[in-house]
Design a protein around this motif. Structure first.
Motif, short mmCIF file in Angstrom:
data_model
loop_
_atom_site.label_atom_id
_atom_site.label_comp_id
_atom_site.label_asym_id
_atom_site.label_seq_id
_atom_site.Cartn_x
_atom_site.Cartn_y
_atom_site.Cartn_z
N LEU A 1 12.16 46.41 62.51
CA LEU A 1 11.04 47.05 62.81
C LEU A 1 13.08 48.30 63.30
CD1 LEU A 1 8.69 46.14 65.60
CD2 LEU A 1 8.31 47.67 63.16
N LEU A 2 13.88 47.56 63.91
CA LEU A 2 14.52 48.97 64.32
C LEU A 2 15.59 48.92 62.71
CD1 LEU A 2 16.80 49.53 66.19
CD2 LEU A 2 18.03 48.05 65.40
N GLY A 3 15.52 47.89 61.45
CA GLY A 3 15.90 48.70 60.13
C GLY A 3 14.98 49.27 59.54
N TYR A 4 14.36 49.55 59.65
CA TYR A 4 13.14 50.17 59.39
C TYR A 4 13.41 52.08 59.92
CZ TYR A 4 10.08 46.08 57.90
OH TYR A 4 9.92 44.91 57.65
N LEU A 5 13.56 51.74 61.32
CA LEU A 5 13.72 53.27 61.82
C LEU A 5 15.06 53.63 61.27
CD1 LEU A 5 13.29 55.46 64.05
CD2 LEU A 5 14.13 54.15 65.64
N LEU A 6 16.12 53.00 61.24
CA LEU A 6 16.99 53.12 60.89
C LEU A 6 17.67 53.66 58.99
CD1 LEU A 6 19.91 50.27 61.67
CD2 LEU A 6 19.92 52.91 62.71
N ARG A 7 16.41 53.62 58.57
CA ARG A 7 15.98 53.59 56.98
C ARG A 7 15.84 55.15 56.90
NH1 ARG A 7 14.74 50.18 52.03
NH2 ARG A 7 16.18 48.01 52.61
N TYR A 8 14.46 55.25 57.73
CA TYR A 8 14.62 57.01 57.57
C TYR A 8 15.37 57.71 58.30
CZ TYR A 8 12.03 60.59 59.47
OH TYR A 8 11.17 61.81 59.27
N LEU A 9 16.08 57.58 59.30
CA LEU A 9 17.31 58.85 59.67
C LEU A 9 18.15 58.42 58.98
CD1 LEU A 9 17.00 56.89 63.03
CD2 LEU A 9 15.78 58.78 62.34
N CYS A 10 18.81 57.35 58.68
CA CYS A 10 19.66 57.64 57.22
C CYS A 10 19.40 57.83 55.65
CB CYS A 10 20.78 56.45 56.71
SG CYS A 10 21.44 55.55 58.46
N GLY A 11 17.72 58.53 55.79
CA GLY A 11 17.44 58.29 54.34
C GLY A 11 17.77 57.35 53.06
N TYR A 12 17.83 56.23 53.86
CA TYR A 12 17.95 55.08 52.70
C TYR A 12 16.88 54.52 51.58
CZ TYR A 12 20.18 51.04 50.39
OH TYR A 12 20.40 50.21 49.53
N ARG A 13 16.46 54.70 50.87
CA ARG A 13 15.37 53.72 50.26
C ARG A 13 15.19 52.83 49.84
NH1 ARG A 13 11.81 58.87 48.46
NH2 ARG A 13 10.83 57.01 47.09
N GLY A 14 14.46 52.12 49.06
CA GLY A 14 14.75 51.10 48.39
C GLY A 14 15.36 50.96 46.34
N ASP A 15 14.58 52.25 46.45
CA ASP A 15 14.50 52.39 45.13
C ASP A 15 15.30 52.87 44.36
OD1 ASP A 15 13.66 54.82 46.60
OD2 ASP A 15 12.19 55.18 45.10
N ARG A 16 16.38 53.24 45.33
CA ARG A 16 17.05 54.35 44.59
C ARG A 16 18.69 54.55 45.47
NH1 ARG A 16 14.54 59.81 44.41
NH2 ARG A 16 12.25 58.61 43.75
N GLY A 17 18.76 53.75 46.50
CA GLY A 17 19.93 54.55 47.87
C GLY A 17 18.94 55.56 48.36
N PHE A 18 19.93 56.08 48.63
CA PHE A 18 20.44 57.40 49.63
C PHE A 18 18.66 58.56 48.07
CE2 PHE A 18 23.40 55.87 51.83
CZ PHE A 18 23.18 55.76 52.63
N ASN A 19 17.94 59.34 49.59
CA ASN A 19 17.08 59.39 48.68
C ASN A 19 17.21 61.28 47.64
OD1 ASN A 19 17.97 61.71 50.91
ND2 ASN A 19 15.89 61.81 51.65
N SER A 20 18.44 61.86 47.47
CA SER A 20 18.44 62.34 46.69
C SER A 20 20.18 62.26 45.92
CB SER A 20 18.59 63.61 47.73
OG SER A 20 18.80 64.87 46.90
N TYR A 21 20.05 62.79 44.83
CA TYR A 21 21.15 62.59 43.59
C TYR A 21 22.59 63.48 44.53
CZ TYR A 21 20.30 66.91 41.65
OH TYR A 21 19.73 68.38 41.38
#
Length: 434
Positions: free
Chosen positions: A84-104
């Motif tokens: 659960l902490l990891g899911y929160l950190l992913r959102y706060l950092c903008g990290y997505r599994g399909d592309r790394g960070f959320n924008s080029y």
């Protein structure tokens, strides 16, 4: 129950002890079945259970003490909290599994960006839902279903499966080698997934937190945030790899079990009535695989294939090749291939089990054309075995659907055509002019 395999198990024990074949003693002077079960416990079952316990997925057995059982539940709860902490950190950092960070724009060289935080992006409701909430929920549901099945539903059925396969197999050492082969491949996949995450996180600008007020507060903790993000990503990947590898190992055990039964029937080393009983027990184990073990795998398949297809669309349509280094392009292509491999491999493994089940239906016809093997068997027994084998309708299932090899090949063809179509229509000029 396993008297028909006593001779082969005794030969195995003598091979373990280094005794030559001409010095074999009578089986009544030893306990080959007990020794074989002991070998199975120490060389296969115990290491396998230890691997599952890394993420709190070890089954609760009847001989386990209450303290150990409580510690197992607490360990699963700790893993859940870290996820659960990891899911929160992913959102706060903008990290997505399909592309790394959320924008080029976030993964361009830092010199191309302004230093006043102009590259901060705002997530829309759709991106929040489909980029973070849904994939995280699928990963969480997969882990929760695996914990529920291993600790509440399964009990000692996994141990029953492993012991049956060892007692029926003529090559127990090969089973142990295959266990470590599966675990080695799983560890290699885990390293590849983690290597991609490390490369993407380390190549980012200095601040990875995308929320402005939180980034200002945590500016001095940037290194700790990066390390925490990587650790939680590692745990998420570890949970997924262990669940998938457990499914692959159980599919392999079922396949070996049915192949051994078919071989013994064709060689007439097992009575036809005993063979029918063993096949009915195999059917129960296969139903357990389809109805219980496959549930967390289905959640992870949806997440992996969604990551793979979203990464493909991102590469063909949204990824700006002009402003990104070649290593970033190659990293994202490797990421898509990894998710696609993880998403499709369970179908291939299930199809291999279905193929063995289909071949078992022909056992009745094969013994009918072996007059020198079954010349002392009555026609009535042969006909009953033929009818029983022909009526078998067994297959491995995912999403409650039988996985057939021919349908799987057709699905792979469709995926290949979709990828080629995306490459032809959506990104013809992405790499620039020649």
């Amino acid at each position: 129950m396993y008297r028909h395999n006593a001779e082969s198990s005794f030969c195995f024990i003598n091979r373990l002890n280094g005794a030559p074949n001409d010095e074999l003693q009578q089986t009544g002077e030893h306990e080959p079945t007990s020794a074989l079960l002991s070998y199975c416990k120490h060389k296969f079952l115990r290491p396998y259970t230890l691997i599952l316990s890394v993420v709190g997925l070890n089954p609760i057995s009847t001989d386990m003490s209450p303290v150990r059982a409580c510690c197992s539940y607490v360990q699963a709860l700790v893993v859940l909290c870290v996820l659960l902490l990891g899911y929160l950190l992913r959102y706060l950092c903008g990290y997505r599994g399909d592309r790394g960070f959320n924008s080029y724009r976030d993964i361009r060289p830092y010199s191309l960006e302004s230093s006043d935080g102009a590259n901060a992006t705002t997530n829309t409701i759709g991106e929040l839902l489909f980029g973070y909430v849904v994939p995280s929920s699928l990963n969480l549901l997969g882990f929760g279903a695996a914990v529920f099945i291993c600790k509440i539903v399964d009990h000692e059925q996994l141990q029953n499966l492993i012991e049956r396969v060892f007692l029926m197999s003529a090559k127990p050492k090969r089973l142990c080698r295959m266990l470590w082969l599966f675990l080695g491949v799983a560890f290699a996949l885990l390293l590849l997934l983690f290597a991609y995450a490390c490369c993407v996180v380390l190549m980012q600008p200095e601040q990875i937190i995308k929320v402005a007020w939180l980034a200002a507060m945590l500016q001095e903790w940037e290194a700790c945030l990066r390390a925490s993000l990587l650790c939680t990503i590692l745990l998420q990947n570890l949970v997924e790899v262990i669940i998938l590898s457990s499914y692959y190992i159980e599919c392999y055990l079922l396949r070996v079990h049915l192949q051994a039964l078919s071989h013994k029937l064709l060689m007439h080393s097992i009575d036809s009535l005993d063979w029918m009983r063993e096949v009915l027990e195999f059917r129960k184990l296969l139903e357990r695989l389809n109805q219980h073990v496959a549930i967390p795998v289905c959640f992870l398949i949806v997440m992996n294939l969604a990551y793979a297809f979203a990464g493909l669309v991102y590469l063909f349509k949204d990824f700006d090749f002009h402003y990104c280094a070649l290593k970033l392009v190659l990293l994202n292509i490797a990421n898509v291939m990894l998710w696609l491999f993880l998403g499709l491999l369970p179908f291939f493994v299930a199809a291999s089990v279905t193929r063995v089940c289909q071949s078992a239906q022909a056992n009745g016809h094969q013994i009918r054309v072996r007059p020198f093997v079954y010349h002392n068997t009555s026609a009535e027994d042969l006909n009953s075995t033929l009818l029983f084998a022909s009526s078998l309708d067994m297959s491995a299932k995912l999403f409650r659907m039988p996985i057939q090899p021919n349908y799987l090949c057709f699905a792979i063809l469709v995926v290949a055509l979709v990828i080629l179509t995306l490459g032809m229509c959506l990104n013809l000029t992405a790499l620039g002019k020649i």
